[in-house]
Write a protein that holds these residues in place. Sequence first.
Motif, mmCIF file in Angstrom:
data_model
loop_
_atom_site.group_PDB
_atom_site.id
_atom_site.type_symbol
_atom_site.label_atom_id
_atom_site.label_comp_id
_atom_site.label_asym_id
_atom_site.label_seq_id
_atom_site.Cartn_x
_atom_site.Cartn_y
_atom_site.Cartn_z
ATOM 1 N N UNK A 18 14.222 65.302 34.945
ATOM 2 C CA UNK A 18 15.264 66.125 34.354
ATOM 3 C C UNK A 18 16.454 65.255 33.976
ATOM 4 N N UNK A 19 16.889 65.329 32.744
ATOM 5 C CA UNK A 19 18.037 64.562 32.267
ATOM 6 C C UNK A 19 19.248 65.441 31.993
ATOM 7 N N UNK A 20 19.205 66.680 32.421
ATOM 8 C CA UNK A 20 20.321 67.613 32.253
ATOM 9 C C UNK A 20 20.693 68.164 33.622
ATOM 10 N N UNK A 21 21.981 68.314 33.859
ATOM 11 C CA UNK A 21 22.408 68.943 35.110
ATOM 12 C C UNK A 21 23.737 69.646 34.892
ATOM 13 N N UNK A 22 23.794 70.878 35.362
ATOM 14 C CA UNK A 22 25.037 71.634 35.269
ATOM 15 C C UNK A 22 25.895 71.262 36.465
ATOM 16 N N UNK A 23 27.084 70.762 36.183
ATOM 17 C CA UNK A 23 28.002 70.303 37.221
ATOM 18 C C UNK A 23 28.912 71.431 37.677
ATOM 19 N N UNK A 24 29.412 72.186 36.738
ATOM 20 C CA UNK A 24 30.255 73.338 37.048
ATOM 21 C C UNK A 24 29.967 74.417 36.016
ATOM 22 N N UNK A 25 30.769 75.452 36.050
ATOM 23 C CA UNK A 25 30.532 76.582 35.146
ATOM 24 C C UNK A 25 30.585 76.175 33.672
ATOM 25 N N UNK A 26 31.451 75.204 33.347
ATOM 26 C CA UNK A 26 31.648 74.820 31.956
ATOM 27 C C UNK A 26 31.221 73.388 31.650
ATOM 28 N N UNK A 27 30.604 72.701 32.606
ATOM 29 C CA UNK A 27 30.264 71.292 32.409
ATOM 30 C C UNK A 27 28.769 71.082 32.609
#
Length: 75
Positions: A18-27
Amino acid sequence: MADFSVPSYIIPEYTNVNRYEQISEHVLITATGEYADYQEATRRLRELTHESLLFDDNIHHSVKDYANYLAKLCY
């Protein structure tokens, strides 16, 4: 969001990474370079988000804050 990191004529060696990760609600962070660098950057960004939540003061980091923090990590 679209991913154009791998040309269509190249078969990626690791298809389950996986090369995508949600860090916060908007990031949302993504990477195309060295995977270990990506892992370390996401770990530190998640840590920053977690620390912000622990203060429970209803102040959240903006996208610009995360970008500045990531720039400081890289240089």
